[in-house]
Design a protein around this motif. Structure first.
Motif, PDB file in Angstrom:
ATOM      1  N   MET A 142      -1.309 -11.249   4.754  1.00  0.00           N
ATOM      2  CA  MET A 142      -2.578 -11.691   5.351  1.00  0.00           C
ATOM      3  C   MET A 142      -3.173 -10.602   6.252  1.00  0.00           C
ATOM      4  O   MET A 142      -3.642 -10.873   7.362  1.00  0.00           O
ATOM      5  N   GLY A 143      -3.074  -9.347   5.791  1.00  0.00           N
ATOM      6  CA  GLY A 143      -3.678  -8.227   6.510  1.00  0.00           C
ATOM      7  C   GLY A 143      -2.840  -7.641   7.626  1.00  0.00           C
ATOM      8  O   GLY A 143      -3.235  -6.658   8.241  1.00  0.00           O
ATOM      9  N   VAL A 144      -1.673  -8.224   7.893  1.00  0.00           N
ATOM     10  CA  VAL A 144      -0.808  -7.750   8.974  1.00  0.00           C
ATOM     11  C   VAL A 144       0.402  -7.037   8.364  1.00  0.00           C
ATOM     12  O   VAL A 144       1.070  -7.588   7.485  1.00  0.00           O
ATOM     13  N   GLU A 145       0.678  -5.827   8.842  1.00  0.00           N
ATOM     14  CA  GLU A 145       1.839  -5.089   8.346  1.00  0.00           C
ATOM     15  C   GLU A 145       3.121  -5.800   8.757  1.00  0.00           C
ATOM     16  O   GLU A 145       3.318  -6.098   9.933  1.00  0.00           O
ATOM     17  N   ILE A 146       3.973  -6.099   7.772  1.00  0.00           N
ATOM     18  CA  ILE A 146       5.236  -6.793   8.064  1.00  0.00           C
ATOM     19  C   ILE A 146       6.453  -5.935   7.780  1.00  0.00           C
ATOM     20  O   ILE A 146       7.551  -6.267   8.209  1.00  0.00           O
ATOM     21  N   SER A 147       6.279  -4.829   7.054  1.00  0.00           N
ATOM     22  CA  SER A 147       7.417  -3.967   6.738  1.00  0.00           C
ATOM     23  C   SER A 147       6.913  -2.632   6.208  1.00  0.00           C
ATOM     24  O   SER A 147       5.784  -2.528   5.725  1.00  0.00           O
ATOM     25  N   SER A 148       7.780  -1.630   6.307  1.00  0.00           N
ATOM     26  CA  SER A 148       7.497  -0.338   5.688  1.00  0.00           C
ATOM     27  C   SER A 148       8.816   0.263   5.230  1.00  0.00           C
ATOM     28  O   SER A 148       9.870  -0.020   5.797  1.00  0.00           O
ATOM     29  N   HIS A 149       8.739   1.042   4.176  1.00  0.00           N
ATOM     30  CA  HIS A 149       9.933   1.648   3.592  1.00  0.00           C
ATOM     31  C   HIS A 149       9.587   3.018   3.025  1.00  0.00           C
ATOM     32  O   HIS A 149       8.493   3.207   2.475  1.00  0.00           O
ATOM     33  N   ASN A 150      10.526   3.939   3.130  1.00  0.00           N
ATOM     34  CA  ASN A 150      10.415   5.187   2.396  1.00  0.00           C
ATOM     35  C   ASN A 150      10.744   4.883   0.947  1.00  0.00           C
ATOM     36  O   ASN A 150      11.640   4.083   0.666  1.00  0.00           O
ATOM     37  N   LEU A 151      10.031   5.493   0.021  1.00  0.00           N
ATOM     38  CA  LEU A 151      10.324   5.291  -1.393  1.00  0.00           C
ATOM     39  C   LEU A 151      11.603   6.043  -1.758  1.00  0.00           C
ATOM     40  O   LEU A 151      11.826   7.165  -1.295  1.00  0.00           O
ATOM     41  N   THR A 152      12.445   5.395  -2.551  1.00  0.00           N
ATOM     42  CA  THR A 152      13.712   5.994  -2.966  1.00  0.00           C
ATOM     43  C   THR A 152      13.914   5.748  -4.458  1.00  0.00           C
ATOM     44  O   THR A 152      13.144   5.029  -5.087  1.00  0.00           O
ATOM     45  N   ASP A 153      14.988   6.322  -4.983  1.00  0.00           N
ATOM     46  CA  ASP A 153      15.372   6.084  -6.371  1.00  0.00           C
ATOM     47  C   ASP A 153      16.344   4.912  -6.484  1.00  0.00           C
ATOM     48  O   ASP A 153      16.725   4.530  -7.579  1.00  0.00           O
ATOM     49  N   LYS A 200       0.846  -1.195   0.000  1.00  0.00           N
ATOM     50  CA  LYS A 200       0.000   0.000   0.000  1.00  0.00           C
ATOM     51  C   LYS A 200       0.879   1.241   0.000  1.00  0.00           C
ATOM     52  O   LYS A 200       1.807   1.355   0.804  1.00  0.00           O
ATOM     53  N   LEU A 201       0.563   2.140  -0.906  1.00  0.00           N
ATOM     54  CA  LEU A 201       1.266   3.409  -1.021  1.00  0.00           C
ATOM     55  C   LEU A 201       0.668   4.392  -0.029  1.00  0.00           C
ATOM     56  O   LEU A 201      -0.559   4.447   0.141  1.00  0.00           O
ATOM     57  N   SER A 202       1.523   5.173   0.638  1.00  0.00           N
ATOM     58  CA  SER A 202       1.032   6.164   1.589  1.00  0.00           C
ATOM     59  C   SER A 202       0.261   7.263   0.852  1.00  0.00           C
ATOM     60  O   SER A 202       0.472   7.473  -0.352  1.00  0.00           O
ATOM     61  N   PRO A 203      -0.589   7.979   1.555  1.00  0.00           N
ATOM     62  CA  PRO A 203      -1.333   9.068   0.925  1.00  0.00           C
ATOM     63  C   PRO A 203      -0.420  10.154   0.329  1.00  0.00           C
ATOM     64  O   PRO A 203      -0.791  10.823  -0.628  1.00  0.00           O
ATOM     65  N   THR A 204       0.788  10.288   0.878  1.00  0.00           N
ATOM     66  CA  THR A 204       1.725  11.298   0.379  1.00  0.00           C
ATOM     67  C   THR A 204       2.595  10.788  -0.763  1.00  0.00           C
ATOM     68  O   THR A 204       3.400  11.527  -1.309  1.00  0.00           O
ATOM     69  N   ASN A 205       2.460   9.482  -1.092  1.00  0.00           N
ATOM     70  CA  ASN A 205       3.277   8.827  -2.133  1.00  0.00           C
ATOM     71  C   ASN A 205       4.770   8.828  -1.804  1.00  0.00           C
ATOM     72  O   ASN A 205       5.604   8.745  -2.694  1.00  0.00           O
ATOM     73  N   LYS A 206       5.115   8.883  -0.518  1.00  0.00           N
ATOM     74  CA  LYS A 206       6.524   8.923  -0.115  1.00  0.00           C
ATOM     75  C   LYS A 206       6.988   7.640   0.572  1.00  0.00           C
ATOM     76  O   LYS A 206       8.166   7.474   0.841  1.00  0.00           O
ATOM     77  N   SER A 207       6.055   6.742   0.868  1.00  0.00           N
ATOM     78  CA  SER A 207       6.434   5.499   1.528  1.00  0.00           C
ATOM     79  C   SER A 207       5.442   4.403   1.157  1.00  0.00           C
ATOM     80  O   SER A 207       4.375   4.667   0.614  1.00  0.00           O
ATOM     81  N   ILE A 208       5.859   3.167   1.472  1.00  0.00           N
ATOM     82  CA  ILE A 208       4.984   2.016   1.279  1.00  0.00           C
ATOM     83  C   ILE A 208       4.914   1.221   2.570  1.00  0.00           C
ATOM     84  O   ILE A 208       5.829   1.272   3.401  1.00  0.00           O
ATOM     85  N   LYS A 209       3.828   0.494   2.720  1.00  0.00           N
ATOM     86  CA  LYS A 209       3.686  -0.479   3.796  1.00  0.00           C
ATOM     87  C   LYS A 209       3.395  -1.805   3.120  1.00  0.00           C
ATOM     88  O   LYS A 209       2.660  -1.872   2.130  1.00  0.00           O
ATOM     89  N   ILE A 210       4.009  -2.858   3.661  1.00  0.00           N
ATOM     90  CA  ILE A 210       3.870  -4.193   3.093  1.00  0.00           C
ATOM     91  C   ILE A 210       3.115  -5.061   4.097  1.00  0.00           C
ATOM     92  O   ILE A 210       3.473  -5.100   5.282  1.00  0.00           O
TER      93      ILE A 210
END
Length: 71
Positions: free
Chosen positions: A32-43, A19-29
């Motif tokens: 089965m419905g449970v967040e397992i990771s998150s990352h800031n988007l980079t180049d 799922k992309l954040s509302p600001t389009n600057k990060s993602i959450k992974i």
């Protein structure tokens, strides 16, 4: 965007939801419905969380190394 973001190795080969954040600057992974990771988007092509990177190293070639050696 052709970039890769890490998850704990136990999720490799499993289907996850990104799922992309509302600001389009990060993602959450999610698995089965449970967040397992998150990352800031980079180049950068490869984006590894340090703990995921260490866990990946422990799974194969460096599995006999100590935590200090992996650091």
């Amino acid at each position: 965007r052709k970039n890769q973001y890490s998850v704990d190795p136990k999720y490799i080969g499993k289907t996850v939801e990104i799922k992309l954040s509302p600001t389009n600057k990060s993602i959450k992974i999610y698995y089965m419905g449970v967040e397992i990771s998150s990352h800031n988007l980079t180049d950068k092509q490869f984006n590894y969380n340090e703990d995921d990177y260490k866990a990946i190293l422990k799974t194969d070639l460096f599995k006999d190394r100590s935590e200090d050696e992996l650091n």
